[in-house]
Scaffold this motif. Structure first.
Motif: not given
Length: 213
Positions: A187-188, A157-163, A11-14, A52-58
């Protein structure tokens, strides 16, 4: 049907439907000149690429400063940028060494108002310079998971996350990646491909940490 299904699934794509229509039109036009996406996905752009791409921010909803590596046609980084378009202070670095693809990314950002900075250079040159600034790293269909973790080591190592978005071979890749360093992996389940996963990586001490500059 693909568009309606994608908007229902994510729904965020709307709220960015208008921008995505512009993105789609540009993608179809540029695809005739350069190979941006697999031709067999053009009939399903909204589900295969936008949803598919919108899941990354989620998967990392608190992150506002992103680096998307090997951006290609902008998936997932440009979609992330559009979703964050109205969020104060948010921006996405798109790292794509192919000059023609980088030109496409700039064209989409101009036409849609996405807040991005396009880096037409190699990942290993750009990403270390962003390590202390960014809060998250993303990539899709770029390299094996172990290699992605190595590329993102300094931001992690500087505190970021990766998806990282991975397909059916994610289990084997995860086993190899766990030997790379002292990182935690989550894993998601993908909502667009039942056998795919989003792999969220972070330093154990930074599990709930997002930098605030």
């Amino acid at each position: 049907m693909s568009r309606a299904s994608a908007l229902e699934l994510i729904p965020s794509l709307q709220k960015i439907e208008g921008e995505l229509l512009i993105y789609e039109e540009l993608l179809r036009r540029w695809q005739t000149k350069i190979n941006l996406v697999a031709p067999n996905t053009l009939s399903d752009i909204w589900m295969r690429h936008f949803a598919d791409s919108a899941q990354v921010l989620e998967a990392a909803p608190d992150a506002r400063l992103w680096a998307d590596i090997g951006s290609g046609a902008g998936f997932p980084g440009l979609v992330t940028a559009l979703l964050l378009k109205d969020v104060a202070g948010a921006s996405v670095h798109l790292v794509e060494s192919d000059q023609r693809k980088a030109a496409f990314l700039r064209a989409v950002s101009r036409e849609t108002g996405a807040r991005v900075e396009v880096h037409a250079e190699r990942i290993e040159k750009v990403l270390p310079t962003l390590a202390e600034e960014i809060e998250a790293v993303s990539a899709r269909a770029l390299a094996p998971l172990s290699r992605l973790v190595e590329m993102a080591r300094e931001p992690l190592e500087n505190g970021a996350k990766a998806v990282f978005m991975k397909g059916e071979e994610w289990r084997d890749e995860l086993t190899a990646a766990e030997a790379v360093g002292n990182f935690t992996f989550k894993t998601v389940q993908s909502r667009t491909h039942k056998r795919a996963r989003l792999i969220v990586v972070h330093s154990p001490s930074e599990a709930n940490f997002v930098r605030r500059k």
